[in-house]
Scaffold this active site. Structure first.
Site, PDB file in Angstrom:
ATOM      1  N   ASP A  37     -10.138  -5.684  -3.082  1.00 44.99           N
ATOM      2  CA  ASP A  37      -9.495  -4.681  -2.226  1.00 44.99           C
ATOM      3  C   ASP A  37     -10.377  -3.430  -2.200  1.00 44.99           C
ATOM      4  O   ASP A  37     -10.653  -2.836  -3.241  1.00 44.99           O
ATOM      5  CB  ASP A  37      -8.124  -4.374  -2.821  1.00 44.99           C
ATOM      6  CG  ASP A  37      -7.276  -3.439  -1.978  1.00 44.99           C
ATOM      7  OD1 ASP A  37      -7.847  -2.508  -1.369  1.00 44.99           O
ATOM      8  OD2 ASP A  37      -6.051  -3.628  -1.961  1.00 44.99           O
TER       9      ASP A  37
ATOM     10  N   SER B 252       0.835  -1.195   0.000  1.00 43.37           N
ATOM     11  CA  SER B 252       0.000   0.000   0.000  1.00 43.37           C
ATOM     12  C   SER B 252       0.882   1.261   0.000  1.00 43.37           C
ATOM     13  O   SER B 252       1.650   1.451  -0.935  1.00 43.37           O
ATOM     14  CB  SER B 252      -0.953  -0.064   1.195  1.00 43.37           C
ATOM     15  OG  SER B 252      -2.024   0.851   1.036  1.00 43.37           O
TER      16      SER B 252
ATOM     17  N   HIS C 239      -7.301  -6.127   1.082  1.00 42.90           N
ATOM     18  CA  HIS C 239      -6.129  -5.281   1.372  1.00 42.90           C
ATOM     19  C   HIS C 239      -5.382  -5.735   2.629  1.00 42.90           C
ATOM     20  O   HIS C 239      -4.429  -5.096   3.052  1.00 42.90           O
ATOM     21  CB  HIS C 239      -6.620  -3.830   1.562  1.00 42.90           C
ATOM     22  CG  HIS C 239      -5.555  -2.781   1.347  1.00 42.90           C
ATOM     23  ND1 HIS C 239      -4.986  -2.528   0.120  1.00 42.90           N
ATOM     24  CD2 HIS C 239      -4.941  -1.911   2.204  1.00 42.90           C
ATOM     25  CE1 HIS C 239      -4.095  -1.553   0.225  1.00 42.90           C
ATOM     26  NE2 HIS C 239      -4.038  -1.168   1.484  1.00 42.90           N
TER      27      HIS C 239
END
Lengths: 278, 278
Positions: free
Chosen positions: B223, B145, B256
């Site tokens: 995600d 991320s 995620h």
């Protein structure tokens, strides 16, 4: 049952569920890993019992067990370590009350109203898992520290229920160590005769010849609790006397943490798979 | 340097260290995994950069990377995600200030006094690792991320430094997404020209022919941040235009979380090993 979380994980699913427990008289949460469905056969279940201060998420997030469970086709069920909620009695210490149920049925107040983790794990939770998920009737059990104690007493008190049992750094002789004496005094009262039903060493010495199941224990020799609280050699001695098939492995340099569990969980899953998947 | 924690793990050592950072003007903590020494050769290093809200322990406890790093003989270095301490500026939101350093050098007040994670990761931390541990000069970088953004810009801004780069669900085009716009406005000011030096898509389109290194990106299609914040296809398009060797894998059903990272970290380690261990 209410689904709280769901994550794709190693081609299977990691889920977290909430349900009302009649046995514990409170709302409980458990985690479950469902491996990818690769055959028509319903997969067996490995129950994992965690240690002091844990809930259903410690093993789930830290042990890395899903990779091998996915490969082998084993469902992992991670219960909480005590009843929960505002109505449930608690203590100010980490080793009594919430997070420290010791997998027994309490007989003393204020604990007896909720602290019945043994009945929950023996009856209610397996019935719920069988009703809500596609699983076979074959199961095994494992755990860490207080949860290693839990896994061993569940197996010893229920011959024929589990195909195999294993533990990491278990409390094997709670009658003789501070963690056990404190918890048993509170939950079971001062009469030490009542404690014997929840002690793995006692239970193994009293077991029948046909009761023995394959048993694997890993213990780090750099574990800060080894000498005072754990002493797995006491259970190994009981196993020797009873010709119980127990393997105790002393792992050099390892401590009491999840780094120890993560390092050897694959061995435990493959050990259980030999019997679960027969 | 002060050793805060040390655990045996997969026959290697998981350690946590504290040190005073001159670049960041504060005390920092990092984690490191040292694989078992099986050859006379000093092992290479994989840097892991974590995402928003994380510190050095998220990847350390949840990704399960040590198993494969131990097998391959790769040192893992897990820095923190921002400067730390009472003297360091912070914001009330999870995506700015502490835990959200974005791996850049801030030019605006109150951030410029401490928020220089780029210089820390480029110069100070590698020098410290080289001085204090037995490692080779070969290194690679990966992250998740915001940390995927960090890994990509570290690689793109320093040709020849890393043998390979990879990322899980990276922010690839911070100029165009809310997380990036908020952070860059605060750290770099309103002039968007200044932002371009910290955007992977821009950097890749401006890269020289000889700069390209093997690049692997995994992205879950479930995600929650995919459409608004991530959009890795933008970097894949830049890579196509530049003939940059980037593989973008869309992983069906994954989100995620660290369950996604745990599921594919082995692939990333083996990917980096091809180049690190040459």
């Amino acid at each position: 049952m209410e689904l709280l979380e769901e994550h794709r994980c190693f081609e299977g699913w990691q889920q977290r569920w909430r349900h009302d427990s009649a046995v514990l008289n409170c709302t409980m949460t458990f985690s479950i890993f469902l491996p990818p469905q690769r055959t028509a056969t319903a997969p067996p279940v490995l129950y994992w019992l965690s240690g002091l201060t844990c809930n259903d998420e410690n093993f789930t997030t830290k042990a890395g067990a899903q990779r091998v469970a996915a490969e082998l086709g084993i469902v992992l069920v991670m219960p909480d370590t005590s009843p929960r909620g505002d109505a449930v009695a608690d203590a100010d210490s980490y080793d009594l009350g919430k997070g420290a149920g010791f997998y027994l049925n309490a007989t003393q107040q204020p604990w007896a109203a909720h602290y019945r983790m043994y009945d929950y794990l023996r009856d209610e939770l397996p019935a719920l898992i069988a009703a809500e998920f596609k699983v076979s009737s074959r199961c095994a059990i494992s755990g860490h520290s207080m949860g290693g104690h839990g896994a061993l007493i569940m197996a010893l008190k229920n011959p024929g229920r589990y195909t195999s049992v294993s533990a990491f750094a278990p409390i094997v002789n709670p009658l003789q160590v501070p963690w056990g004496q404190k918890a048993f005094t509170a939950y079971l009262g001062e009469d030490r005769e009542q404690w014997r039903a929840w002690d793995s060493c006692v239970l193994m010495l009293e077991s029948g010849e046909a009761d023995a199941i394959p048993t694997l224990i890993d213990q780090g020799d750099n574990d800060q609790f080894l000498a005072d609280q754990l002493q797995p050699a006491r259970l190994a001695e009981a196993a020797r006397q009873k010709s119980w098939p127990l393997t105790l492995r002393i792992q050099s340099g390892y401590d009491h943490s999840y780094y120890f569990i993560a390092s050897f969980i694959e061995d435990h899953l493959r050990f259980h798979a030999q019997y679960l998947l027969k």
